[in-house]
Scaffold this motif. Structure first.
Motif, PDB file in Angstrom:
ATOM      1  N   THR A 465       0.823  -1.438  -0.190  1.00 47.95           N
ATOM      2  CA  THR A 465       0.632   0.052   0.305  1.00 47.95           C
ATOM      3  C   THR A 465       0.385   1.016  -0.321  1.00 47.95           C
ATOM      4  N   VAL A 466       1.646   1.303   0.809  1.00 46.99           N
ATOM      5  CA  VAL A 466       2.711   2.767   0.623  1.00 46.99           C
ATOM      6  C   VAL A 466       3.771   2.537  -0.317  1.00 46.99           C
ATOM      7  N   LEU A 467       4.175   1.764  -0.465  1.00 40.47           N
ATOM      8  CA  LEU A 467       4.692   1.846  -2.525  1.00 40.47           C
ATOM      9  C   LEU A 467       3.574   1.715  -3.494  1.00 40.47           C
ATOM     10  N   VAL A 468       3.033   1.639  -4.097  1.00 41.08           N
ATOM     11  CA  VAL A 468       1.765   1.912  -5.001  1.00 41.08           C
ATOM     12  C   VAL A 468       1.195   3.262  -4.660  1.00 41.08           C
ATOM     13  N   LEU A 469       0.866   3.932  -2.910  1.00 37.56           N
ATOM     14  CA  LEU A 469       0.701   5.520  -2.587  1.00 37.56           C
ATOM     15  C   LEU A 469       1.770   6.117  -3.317  1.00 37.56           C
ATOM     16  N   ALA A 470       3.203   5.660  -2.668  1.00 39.58           N
ATOM     17  CA  ALA A 470       4.450   7.013  -3.054  1.00 39.58           C
ATOM     18  C   ALA A 470       3.928   6.830  -5.196  1.00 39.58           C
ATOM     19  N   LEU A 471       4.050   5.437  -5.569  1.00 37.15           N
ATOM     20  CA  LEU A 471       3.853   5.087  -7.406  1.00 37.15           C
ATOM     21  C   LEU A 471       2.781   6.782  -7.433  1.00 37.15           C
ATOM     22  N   VAL A 472       1.791   6.164  -7.353  1.00 33.33           N
ATOM     23  CA  VAL A 472       0.820   6.839  -8.087  1.00 33.33           C
ATOM     24  C   VAL A 472       0.855   8.411  -7.563  1.00 33.33           C
TER      25      VAL A 472
END
Length: 628
Positions: A465-472
């Motif tokens: 979740t943290v990784l995806v939110l950072a990518l977005v």
């Protein structure tokens, strides 16, 4: 009360949610994770193509979830095949989203794709990962606003996964040498132990560790004979043999793959098969054995691990058929270790007909319908809500509906808790860290944490979740932590509802599929063993080789059935009841295969089947008919 005892006192579905895998930290996977998604994202930003970096980082992230400890050849298949499926899904989603993004036909197309991917996932673990990546990437491709056409997105996604595979190949894991096992006396070919460095870079480290673990498991099974631990030790031997078989039967990675080291490992694996057979027969007899009986397999394990000659091996007393078989197997192993020649072992291979049969069987149909409903319904709900990140909802539903990650209630609970934790953590990081450098650092750190977080679904969800939110956010979209929580909770509700609907297909199909395969394998193994009885002499080499292959398949399918049964038993009672009685069938099949192994050892020794064994077989076959 200990945490384990407290977990055991809880309902099975809740106890499963609190259970965590244990083991050493896979530091080399951690290093690969740190060098994968973060650097790719940074390279895209430096080149002025942020969207390319985001797609490549997504490919590396999903590949990192499949980057588990093991041999290189297994890693290529386990990472590469799902990555190919994900690239296809990304291209499919991009073109479908461009042509039917807001039309009602999109949920229908997603449902059809989910039906196909879900049914195909029943074929095996790699197929399951491939089906998941296909659907997740299709949702991302349809909903994530990216300037590149679908075919370019697929290529960049593959490049990200390929980068992780390259890291897996060029950064071999140092394997510990000289880790003496119990009973090691230091006897080498000249009576001394060769000096070895504390660590060595070995491109066959995964294969070597897997084969060594087989000999350790044989020794543990011999130690457990006559105790209550023998059943669990026999199951551990099956797991070790499965892992070694997989490690040695993957794609060859080097042009000259038939090196002396590889041939030696193949020979050492094959030499473990008669040892495992003899150890299983001795454990079945239920009589305690002298401690020195397990010393020979432990010396063989150390020899595999350190890549040195095995040296002299202690011989057990030849006072019975099982001990004579063990002694003969040790002599055969010593010769194999010296010569290092053998035909490469191959695991059971599935042709197109077998794959179609598995996909169209009860388990494939049940899972396919479930995935189709969840994927299509979540896409329809997401589009109706007009959420800017609508693709998160179907992508989340794909992970939630996946039975590999645990019972339904357990994975829903873990997914909800992990998402809330990850979203809250990212909201704090986004407010404190500089942009975009801080977000790139977050992606790199999360990539490094994924191999550790895979031990628990909630922890994995939080990190992803943290990784995806950072990518977005790096891709130019606003901070979306709270939207992520809402989408996940909605997906949890959809999957829970669909998971408890009355089904037009057979409930518990996955368990029944596995049990049917285990029954067929056990009966084929029994028929082969009985065909050698009454010949008046020991079986020939070809007959024994075929018997060992059938025995491997019987125990392997039994382990798969047992895993499916344990998973079904931890579901909520409304779902667990559909697999009632399967535990008794599996237990009877295990006793039948163990008894068949003991029969095989006696047939080899005398050429006939002892009366005690024949009566035991008859009783087990009658019991199997009664519980079926």
């Amino acid at each position: 009360m200990t945490p384990r005892a407290a977990s055991a006192s809880l309902p099975p579905w809740l106890g499963h949610a609190l259970r965590t895998q244990r083991g050493p930290v896979p530091w080399h996977s951690v290093v690969r994770g740190a060098l994968a998604a973060g650097p790719l994202l940074c390279a895209g930003m430096v080149a002025g193509r942020v969207s390319v970096g985001v797609v490549a980082a997504l490919g590396a992230m999903l590949a990192g979830i499949n980057d588990r400890p093991g041999s290189q050849r297994v890693a290529v298949r386990r990472i590469g095949v799902p990555a190919l499926a994900g690239a296809g899904g990304l291209a499919f989603g991009a073109y479908v989203g461009a042509s039917a993004g807001g039309a009602p036909v999109l949920p229908l197309l997603f449902a059809l794709l989910g039906l196909f991917a879900g049914a195909f996932s029943a074929v095996g673990p790699v197929a399951s990962s491939s089906g998941t990546q296909l659907l997740v990437a299709a949702a991302i491709g349809a909903g994530m606003p990216l300037p590149e056409p679908g075919w370019q997105r697929a290529l960049f996604f593959l490049a990200g996964a390929g980068w992780l595979i390259l890291l897996r190949l060029v950064l071999p894991s140092p394997s510990p040498s000289s880790s003496p096992g119990k009973g090691w006396t230091g006897a080498g070919p000249r009576g001394g132990r060769p000096a070895m460095p504390p660590y060595r870079l070995d491109r066959l480290d995964g294969e070597r560790a897997a084969v060594s673990a087989v000999y350790e498991a044989v020794a543990a099974l011999l130690d457990s004979a006559g105790t209550s631990r023998s059943t669990s030790c026999r199951a551990a031997l099956t797991a070790a043999l499965d892992q070694a078989q997989d490690a040695l039967s993957g794609p060859r990675l080097r042009r000259h793959a038939g090196s002396a080291a590889e041939r030696r490992l193949h020979a050492q694996y094959l030499a473990a098969l008669p040892l495992g057979e003899a150890a299983t027969a001795l454990a079945w007899a239920g009589e305690p054995l002298p401690e020195r009986v397990g010393e020979g397999p432990r010396r063989l394990a150390a020899a595999v691990r350190d890549s040195v000659p095995c040296g002299p091996l202690p011989a057990p007393a030849r006072s019975g058929a099982g001990l004579r078989a063990l002694d003969d197997a040790l002599l055969h192993a010593a010769e194999a270790f010296d010569s290092g020649t053998a035909k490469p072992p191959h695991g059971p291979r599935r042709g197109p007909v077998d794959v179609l049969r598995a996909a169209a069987g009860p388990g494939g149909r049940e899972y396919g319908v479930r995935v189709a409903l969840c994927f299509g319904a979540s896409a329809a709900v997401a589009q109706a809500l007009h959420h800017p990140h609508w693709y998160w909802l179907p992508a989340t539903a794909v992970f939630l509906v996946k039975p590999d990650l645990g019972p339904l209630a357990s994975r829903v609970l873990c997914r909800a808790l992990g998402t809330v934790l990850g979203a809250v953590l990212f909201a704090g990081l986004a407010a404190l860290l500089p942009r975009p450098a801080g977000l790139v650092a977050v992606v790199a750190v999360c990539g490094a944490l994924i191999p550790v977080a895979t031990r628990h679904f909630a922890a994995q969800t939080a990190v992803v979740t943290v990784l995806v939110l950072a990518l977005v956010m790096v891709g130019g979209e606003p901070q979306a932590s709270w939207g992520r929580i809402g989408e996940t909770l909605l997906a949890c509700g959809i999957v829970l509802l669909v998971g408890h609907l009355p089904w037009p297909v057979q409930r518990g199909g996955r368990v029944q599929d596995r049990l049917s395969a285990a029954r067929e394998s056990a009966q084929a193994y029994l028929r082969h063993v009985l065909s050698g009885a009454g010949d008046g002499g020991p079986a020939g080499a070809d007959h024994r080789a075929a018997r060992w292959a059938l025995r491997r398949e019987a125990y392997r399918t039994l382990a798969e059935a047992r895993a499916a049964i344990d998973l079904a038993a931890a579901e909520l009672p409304t779902l667990a009841r559909h697999s009632a009685g399967s535990e008794e069938v599996a237990a009877t099949l295990e006793r039948l295969v163990d008894t068949t192994t003991a029969c095989a050892v006696h047939v080899d020794d005398t050429g006939r089947l002892p009366r005690r064994h024949a009566e035991r077989l008859d009783a087990l076959l009658a019991e199997l008919t009664a519980v079926a």
